[in-house]
Design a protein around this motif. Sequence first.
Motif, PDB file in Angstrom:
ATOM      1  N   ALA A   1      12.819  14.857   7.477  1.00 12.31           N
ATOM      2  CA  ALA A   1      12.830  13.627   6.678  1.00 12.31           C
ATOM      3  C   ALA A   1      11.531  13.528   5.886  1.00 12.31           C
ATOM      4  O   ALA A   1      10.462  13.921   6.366  1.00 12.31           O
ATOM      5  N   ASP A   2      11.643  13.033   4.682  1.00 14.55           N
ATOM      6  CA  ASP A   2      10.467  12.770   3.846  1.00 14.55           C
ATOM      7  C   ASP A   2       9.948  11.381   4.192  1.00 14.55           C
ATOM      8  O   ASP A   2      10.615  10.380   3.953  1.00 14.55           O
ATOM      9  N   LYS A   3       8.757  11.309   4.784  1.00  9.45           N
ATOM     10  CA  LYS A   3       8.177  10.033   5.214  1.00  9.45           C
ATOM     11  C   LYS A   3       6.989   9.635   4.345  1.00  9.45           C
ATOM     12  O   LYS A   3       6.120   8.872   4.781  1.00  9.45           O
ATOM     13  N   SER A   4       6.948  10.133   3.121  1.00  6.32           N
ATOM     14  CA  SER A   4       5.871   9.784   2.201  1.00  6.32           C
ATOM     15  C   SER A   4       5.971   8.317   1.801  1.00  6.32           C
ATOM     16  O   SER A   4       7.007   7.676   1.980  1.00  6.32           O
ATOM     17  N   SER A   5       4.910   7.802   1.261  1.00  4.53           N
ATOM     18  CA  SER A   5       4.900   6.428   0.791  1.00  4.53           C
ATOM     19  C   SER A   5       5.981   6.225  -0.265  1.00  4.53           C
ATOM     20  O   SER A   5       6.292   7.130  -1.039  1.00  4.53           O
ATOM     21  N   VAL A   6       6.565   5.027  -0.276  1.00  5.44           N
ATOM     22  CA  VAL A   6       7.599   4.722  -1.264  1.00  5.44           C
ATOM     23  C   VAL A   6       7.049   3.830  -2.383  1.00  5.44           C
ATOM     24  O   VAL A   6       7.793   3.135  -3.061  1.00  5.44           O
ATOM     25  N   SER A   7       5.762   3.856  -2.581  1.00  2.00           N
ATOM     26  CA  SER A   7       5.140   3.049  -3.628  1.00  2.00           C
ATOM     27  C   SER A   7       5.707   3.425  -4.995  1.00  2.00           C
ATOM     28  O   SER A   7       5.953   4.586  -5.291  1.00  2.00           O
ATOM     29  N   THR A   8       5.889   2.420  -5.832  1.00  2.00           N
ATOM     30  CA  THR A   8       6.390   2.661  -7.186  1.00  2.00           C
ATOM     31  C   THR A   8       5.281   2.540  -8.230  1.00  2.00           C
ATOM     32  O   THR A   8       5.519   2.771  -9.409  1.00  2.00           O
ATOM     33  N   ASP A   9       4.089   2.139  -7.782  1.00  2.00           N
ATOM     34  CA  ASP A   9       2.956   2.027  -8.702  1.00  2.00           C
ATOM     35  C   ASP A   9       2.490   3.419  -9.110  1.00  2.00           C
ATOM     36  O   ASP A   9       2.196   4.263  -8.266  1.00  2.00           O
ATOM     37  N   ALA A  10       2.416   3.664 -10.406  1.00  2.53           N
ATOM     38  CA  ALA A  10       2.105   5.008 -10.914  1.00  2.53           C
ATOM     39  C   ALA A  10       0.770   5.522 -10.403  1.00  2.53           C
ATOM     40  O   ALA A  10       0.633   6.689 -10.016  1.00  2.53           O
ATOM     41  N   ALA A  11      -0.237   4.654 -10.370  1.00  3.03           N
ATOM     42  CA  ALA A  11      -1.562   5.079  -9.912  1.00  3.03           C
ATOM     43  C   ALA A  11      -1.541   5.437  -8.434  1.00  3.03           C
ATOM     44  O   ALA A  11      -2.161   6.412  -7.997  1.00  3.03           O
ATOM     45  N   GLU A  12      -0.801   4.638  -7.632  1.00 11.20           N
ATOM     46  CA  GLU A  12      -0.722   4.911  -6.196  1.00 11.20           C
ATOM     47  C   GLU A  12       0.086   6.172  -5.919  1.00 11.20           C
ATOM     48  O   GLU A  12      -0.254   6.951  -5.035  1.00 11.20           O
ATOM     49  N   VAL A  13       1.162   6.373  -6.688  1.00 15.92           N
ATOM     50  CA  VAL A  13       2.004   7.552  -6.496  1.00 15.92           C
ATOM     51  C   VAL A  13       1.203   8.824  -6.668  1.00 15.92           C
ATOM     52  O   VAL A  13       1.371   9.803  -5.941  1.00 15.92           O
ATOM     53  N   ALA A  14       0.284   8.820  -7.621  1.00 19.27           N
ATOM     54  CA  ALA A  14      -0.517  10.011  -7.893  1.00 19.27           C
ATOM     55  C   ALA A  14      -1.386  10.396  -6.706  1.00 19.27           C
ATOM     56  O   ALA A  14      -1.731  11.569  -6.528  1.00 19.27           O
ATOM     57  N   ASP A  15      -1.747   9.408  -5.870  1.00 18.25           N
ATOM     58  CA  ASP A  15      -2.615   9.682  -4.724  1.00 18.25           C
ATOM     59  C   ASP A  15      -1.852   9.793  -3.409  1.00 18.25           C
ATOM     60  O   ASP A  15      -2.438  10.128  -2.380  1.00 18.25           O
TER      61      ASP A  15
END
Length: 608
Positions: free
Chosen positions: A517-531
């Motif tokens: 399973a992919d348990k990465s963050s589900v943030s949709t903020d572009a800046a947060e996604v990059a990190d």
Amino acid sequence: MCAGDTSALTSWEQYQCSFIENRNGYQKCWPQRRMSTCSAGQLKGAVFLYHGYSACPNQYVELAPKLQNACYHVYLILTLGHGYTNCATDGDGCVDEPGFDIYNLSQLPTERQPYIDYVYSMIDVIKQEVDIIKTCELAARSTFDVDAMEVVVGGLSFGAPLSAATVLFSGSDSIFTKQILMSPFFGVSAGSLDKAVYKCLLNRNAFRECLPLYFEGLQFNITSVESEKLSNLVLDALSYYVDVEFLDASYETMNLFVRGILSWVVENFESISDSNTRESIQEALQLQIAWGSQCNLDIQDRERGGFCAFQANHLLAVHSFASWIVEKARDVEHDQSVETMLILVERDGATRNSIVNDYVRRYYSALGRTAQLVTQKVKNCMWLVSAECQRNDYDGDIDNTCGVPHSSMSPADNNGIAPFALPWASDYHQGILDFIDGESQFGDYFLASQWDSLADQCVSIDTLKPPSSLIADVPSVTRIIFELNRQQLTESVREQVLNAVHNLTGVPRGVLELSFADKSSVSTDAAEVADDPLVVQFALDSNAATVLSKLMQYNAISAVGDYAVRSVDINGDTYNVTEVAPTTTTDSSAVTQALCLSVILSCLCLLL
């Protein structure tokens, strides 16, 4: 109370009224609020109980008065979709499929979301009721300690995951102090299923040949023709769910595979593009399954309440919800101060009991403190099958004379079959009371430290290291945090990671495939996604988890496949690659031992 305008009623009273509507003459299935028999101001707490699937609140008809006499208010909750007047009495809203001319199943969910919504609604109802109780007790006795009041939720069978979800989703500062999980049903499985499928696979038969045995072993009186239909459901949906190439024929893989695909089918039916496949699966989902003639007799003659027949998709919705709760135990912020009493039944089988054991370990998963929390917060016992019925020369059925049944709390389910009583009930009830009261001693027949070979003795079980003959190996939830960004999870990355873990630990590729399973963050903020780093999860058996833990402990792994690793989390213990001290000469022997164990496990895997 329910006549006229109900807007002035409490949430619990409105809930009662909403369930009583269209249920005239079926009081045994009404939700009940039963008040403590103690004087005002002497209350110890409140106990909220969910009943089992297809049953009714009257499962607790003998336990409830004992709780009331011990100074607890008791709330018997009616589960969603249950308690409707039989169709023979009132045909409005009754399903019209052949065979359903008695039981009203019109409101039973066929997917998990209604159960999720129902649990959240019950949390709100319970919170308001607890606030009212505290206010009333303070009014009766100004020195009443509201913080010392016990708020307990429990459930039998499917009531167990409902109660677990009620605690899990009540937040990090829960109103609940204790939860009681009795004969828990956290997914489709059964003791007879374990033995039949294991023997089939041991003879090197393929999935296709063993699938019918899986469904016949579920103890729902499923015929060979019906089991073929359910097997075809699995096979028809297979290509939509997982790459068959990686499914080895191990027992662990088959269990993960079937439980996973049964949840997937009921939740993702519309995503199946081929119309013929959808039609075939739809037919199987509407298949009628039942408890059998004894259940009907119990309803007619023993005031059982509930229903005895239902469709496959009704059961799979329950399975899907319960499986989802296990997965959410590590993903939802929750209150780990809540104490847990786990009451298992050997007759349910090692696989079913392992699922709830897995849930409890996930619930108390914490950085470096999992074992400590489980030891402090969990009490676990199992009703064993008597030694007499386990002898090689015993040729009878494993029935209630041999051991406590799954429906361990319900007189109506058991008084019609030998020994025509519940000889374990008194110790069972007292054990629950002692747990709620915070007692440290439980007598010789409940949480017993030694087994006297008897059927009416609940023997203490080590949740962290249970005997494998009673509780199957609980998978270790493992997460790898990579230096990759989560957007870089391509199919090729996924395959390389799983292949590398398989080669490293020897865990069957099918187990990794099915538990990935992919348990990465589900943030949709572009800046947060990059990190956001890539976080993947899968299941390891206990031996493989030990291997990986040792390798991480001695800084023997810095990458999996071609991808750098930031840290590895195994059952709540986190190993940070950059923070582990360099390997010393002494450490190298431990690394060698771990690697050797990994090679041995890999070789054993190839031989299976």
